[in-house]
Each structure stands twice: as C-alpha cells, then as structure tokens.
Design an enzyme around this catalytic site. Structure first.
Site, PDB file in Angstrom:
ATOM      1  N   CYS A  75     -45.583   5.537   2.003  1.00 56.41           N
ATOM      2  CA  CYS A  75     -45.706   4.862   3.367  1.00 56.41           C
ATOM      3  C   CYS A  75     -46.958   5.455   4.152  1.00 56.41           C
ATOM      4  CB  CYS A  75     -44.379   5.656   4.077  1.00 56.41           C
ATOM      5  SG  CYS A  75     -44.316   5.020   6.078  1.00 56.41           S
ATOM      6  N   CYS A  79     -46.169  10.445   9.905  1.00 56.75           N
ATOM      7  CA  CYS A  79     -45.012  11.428  10.621  1.00 56.75           C
ATOM      8  C   CYS A  79     -45.122  12.594  10.013  1.00 56.75           C
ATOM      9  CB  CYS A  79     -43.749  10.707  10.326  1.00 56.75           C
ATOM     10  SG  CYS A  79     -43.534   8.990  10.884  1.00 56.75           S
ATOM     11  N   CYS A  82     -42.384  14.256   7.257  1.00 57.86           N
ATOM     12  CA  CYS A  82     -41.671  13.019   6.354  1.00 57.86           C
ATOM     13  C   CYS A  82     -42.235  13.307   5.062  1.00 57.86           C
ATOM     14  CB  CYS A  82     -41.962  11.655   6.723  1.00 57.86           C
ATOM     15  SG  CYS A  82     -40.785  10.366   5.607  1.00 57.86           S
ATOM     16  N   CYS A 119     -26.256   2.829   5.537  1.00 54.29           N
ATOM     17  CA  CYS A 119     -27.202   2.704   6.056  1.00 54.29           C
ATOM     18  C   CYS A 119     -28.221   2.824   5.173  1.00 54.29           C
ATOM     19  CB  CYS A 119     -27.617   4.086   6.823  1.00 54.29           C
ATOM     20  SG  CYS A 119     -26.488   4.116   8.104  1.00 54.29           S
ATOM     21  N   CYS A 150     -26.255  -0.771   8.536  1.00 56.27           N
ATOM     22  CA  CYS A 150     -27.523  -0.308   9.326  1.00 56.27           C
ATOM     23  C   CYS A 150     -28.742  -0.379   8.313  1.00 56.27           C
ATOM     24  CB  CYS A 150     -27.084   0.939   9.736  1.00 56.27           C
ATOM     25  SG  CYS A 150     -28.477   1.663  10.844  1.00 56.27           S
ATOM     26  N   CYS A 210     -29.549   2.175  16.909  1.00 56.90           N
ATOM     27  CA  CYS A 210     -29.273   3.382  16.739  1.00 56.90           C
ATOM     28  C   CYS A 210     -30.643   4.159  16.885  1.00 56.90           C
ATOM     29  CB  CYS A 210     -28.949   3.403  15.272  1.00 56.90           C
ATOM     30  SG  CYS A 210     -28.770   5.361  14.410  1.00 56.90           S
ATOM     31  N   ARG A 282     -24.552  11.291  16.376  1.00 50.03           N
ATOM     32  CA  ARG A 282     -24.566  11.792  14.857  1.00 50.03           C
ATOM     33  C   ARG A 282     -25.028  13.098  14.766  1.00 50.03           C
ATOM     34  NH1 ARG A 282     -26.689   7.661  12.027  1.00 50.03           N
ATOM     35  NH2 ARG A 282     -24.858   6.440  11.933  1.00 50.03           N
TER      36      ARG A 282
END
Ligand code: SAM
Ligand code: DTB
Ligand code: SF4
Length: 344
Positions: A75, A79, A82, A119, A150, A210, A282
C-alpha cells in the site's frame, strides 16, 4: 428476546419509547462533555452505557463479522500501525486482487461459521477503475448468500461510491483512527479531512457507514475523546463503530508501542455506546491479546459485534473454538443480519 423489531420488518415508522426519547441522538457533543464521560467513576460509566445499550439492543446478542484481505500489502499510504504499508519492512509480501471465486468460497465458509457480515479489505489508497468490476462481482456474490456485505478499499470517488451502492453494498468501512489533532503523527499521506470527505460521500450515497479507530497509537485520552466526538458529531452516526486495540507490527513506527490499559479501552467502548446509542460498536482488532474478562467488560460496556475466524486481515484472531467457549460462558447469542436499528 429482541428489544426492537428489525427495520426490514417494520410497516410503520417506529415510535420511540420514553426511554429512547430520553437518549435522543445528539450530534453536538462538546470536548468537555466527552471528557467528562471518560472521567466518570468506572461503575457509573458502565451502568450508563449498559442502560443505553438495553434501550436499543438485546444485551445478549453479539453480531459476528468475518474479514478477508482481498488485496494484501504494497500500500502506498504510510499509516504508522499497518503491516501492509509499502513504506515499512514488515516482512509481508504484496499480492494482487484475489479472484472473485476464491473470495466467494471464503464467504461461504464464513456463513457456515455463523458470520452474518462479510468484510472485504484491500490495501489501496483508492480503488482503480480496472478493479471495480471484480469488486462489484464480489459484493453481488456475497449478498446472494444472504450475508451483509462490507468493503474497505480506501478513498472513493463519487462515481465509485455510486457503483458500490448499485452493486448492493451494505457497509463501507473507513476509519478515522484517532483525533484530528493527533492524525498527522500517525499518517502523513492523507489528511483527516480526506477521510471525512469519503465518509460523507458514502453516507450521501445511502451506504451504511462503518468508522472507528485504534487505541494504543500513543494518543492521550483527549485524543480518544476527540475521535469519538468527531464520529458522534457526523451528520449521522456511523451505523457501525469499530474500536481496535493496536496490534504492534514489527518494522512499523508503532511496532514497539506499549499496550493500552484494558480499563481505558473498556471506558472508550462505554463512551462510544453512550454517544452513539443505535450504532453497532465493534470490539475489533486485538482480542487475541485480551482476557475473557476484558472482553466480557467490553460487552457490558456496550460492544455488540466482533470479528470471528482465525485471522483478521494479516494478523491473528482468537478463532472459532475460543469464541464459542466465550459465547457459552457469557450466554451470548449471534445477532442475525440486518438487525442494527440505524441501518438504512
Ligand atoms: N486500506 C483501507 C483503509 O485504510 O481504509 C482498508 C484496510 S485497513 C487495514 C482497515 C483498518 O484496520 C485501518 O483503518 C485501521 O483502523 C485498522 N488496522 C490496521 N492495522 C492495524 C493494527 N496493526 N492494529 C489495529 N488496527 C489496525
Ligand atoms: C477495522 O476497524 N478493523 C478491521 C476492519 N476494520 C477492516 C481490520 C483490523 C486489522 C488488524 C490488522 C491486520 O490484521 O492486518
Ligand atoms: Fe494502506 Fe489501509 Fe494499511 Fe493505511 S491502513 S497502509 S491505507 S492498507
């Protein structure tokens, strides 16, 4: 026992009860008010959260979602938590978008394992046009199995948002992760406002939102309060609010972070429940490192969804045997699909 008739089965607009009116949804939370909730004596906080929880939900029902990483690693975003960012050497190899049939086979297994939502996550800054037909086929295929769908694919253009809605997507996950002030210490390749813009687009298209965050990034309580304030003051509360405990990943800037205190984690769940009474909250990443007692406190504080299965996206999750034992011990039942009182 179901506290409220599911939206799909209602013929007339539901009339709020007196208790529900007393906790009418608010979108004007101040920082002081949210920090005051955090500062309540623990027993008072949990009592308030559990009281709100029982107005909208069966307290013994917990929704089960299952995750699949449909495109892993490589990616371009940075972040700091991550495993999938190409900026850090985490030992994870990048892979291409999975074939639709393999994703659907995973969804079938998720359904057999009792999940009501599937998801699908991709390690993208945003989807490319060439990927959209496969994404649309995944959504349609999973929906046909009767599960909620999702997706979490990064930022979306207005056109892509419409494509997802037309495919029948139920939820879009897009976390704000932390407070606006602390955000640039964790991510520099996009802004907090970029996240809010995508969330707004998703809401306007009529897809359930979400959005939540991570605790243990090195933030202060005021950042946890700021994050919940930002979510609670959105035009509509996100229908689903995931609260993740950081899973420290070796090779990332946050790989050596200390674990957040479990009681502070539970407090954050309780404040989320009080501020967003109708939303599914959640208990997300990090359960592998939590005791049964911590998880039980999270449910008492108003968490009513978990990820099931051996894996999250790239890290470990407790797995079916442990979760069945936990559900038995606590007398919990799985929540059926489309039971969230704020779903569109
Ligand atoms: N690329 C998409 C995005 O960022 O929206 C989707 C995938 S991303 C992995 C989904 C969410 O997982 C992130 O927003 C973050 O909140 C959470 N997450 C990622 N790594 C984590 C970690 N190590 N510990 C806890 N939560 C994590
Ligand atoms: C969310 O808030 N947490 C999930 C889901 N939404 C996409 C992801 C957790 C990821 C944990 C780290 C990993 O497995 O890579
Ligand atoms: Fe990429 Fe999402 Fe990981 Fe950030 S959280 S690096 S956007 S996969």
């Amino acid at each position: 026992m179901n506290i409220q008739t599911p939206v799909s089965e209602q013929t007339a607009a539901p009339q709020p009860s007196k208790a529900q009116e007393a906790t009418a949804l608010r979108h004007d939370w101040t920082r002081e008010e949210v920090e005051a909730l955090f500062a309540l004596p623990f027993n008072d906080l949990i009592f308030r959260a559990q009281t709100v929880h029982r107005e909208w939900f069966d307290p013994n029902e917990v929704q089960k979602s299952m995750l699949l990483s449909v495109k892993t690693g490589g990616c371009p975003e940075d972040c700091g938590y991550c495993s999938q960012s190409a900026k850090y050497d985490t030992g994870l190899s990048a892979s291409k978008l999975m074939e639709v049939e393999k994703v659907l086979a995973g969804a079938r297994r998720a359904k057999e394992a009792g999940a009501s939502r599937y998801c699908m996550g991709a390690a993208w800054r945003e989807p490319k046009e060439r990927d959209m037909p496969a994404i649309v086929a995944m959504i349609k295929g999973v929906r046909e199995m009767g599960m909620e769908t999702c997706m979490t694919l990064g930022m979306l253009s207005p056109e892509q948002t419409i494509q997802l809605k037309d495919a029948g997507l139920d939820y879009y996950n897009h976390n704000i992760d932390t407070s606006e002030e602390f955000y640039p210490s964790i991510i520099t390749t996009r802004t907090f406002q970029d996240r809010i813009d995508t969330l707004e687009r998703v809401r306007e298209a009529g897809i359930n939102v979400c959005s939540g965050g991570i605790l243990g990034l090195g933030e202060e309580r005021q950042d946890r309060a700021g994050m919940l304030m930002a979510l609670g003051n959105l035009t509509e509360h996100p229908q689903s609010v995931p609260i993740n405990m950081l899973i420290p990943i070796e090779g990332t800037p946050l790989g050596e972070n200390a674990k957040i205190d479990a009681i502070e984690f539970v407090r954050t769940i309780a404040v989320a429940r009080i501020m967003m009474p109708k939303s599914i909250v959640r208990l997300s990443a990090g359960r592998e490192w939590m005791s049964d007692e911590t998880q039980a406190l999270c449910f008492l504080a108003g968490a009513n969804s978990i990820f099931v299965g051996d894996e999250l996206l790239t890290t470990k999750n407790p797995g079916q045997d442990k979760d069945e034992a936990l559900f038995d011990k606590l007398g919990l039942e799985p929540m059926p699909a489309h039971r969230c009182p704020s779903e569109v």
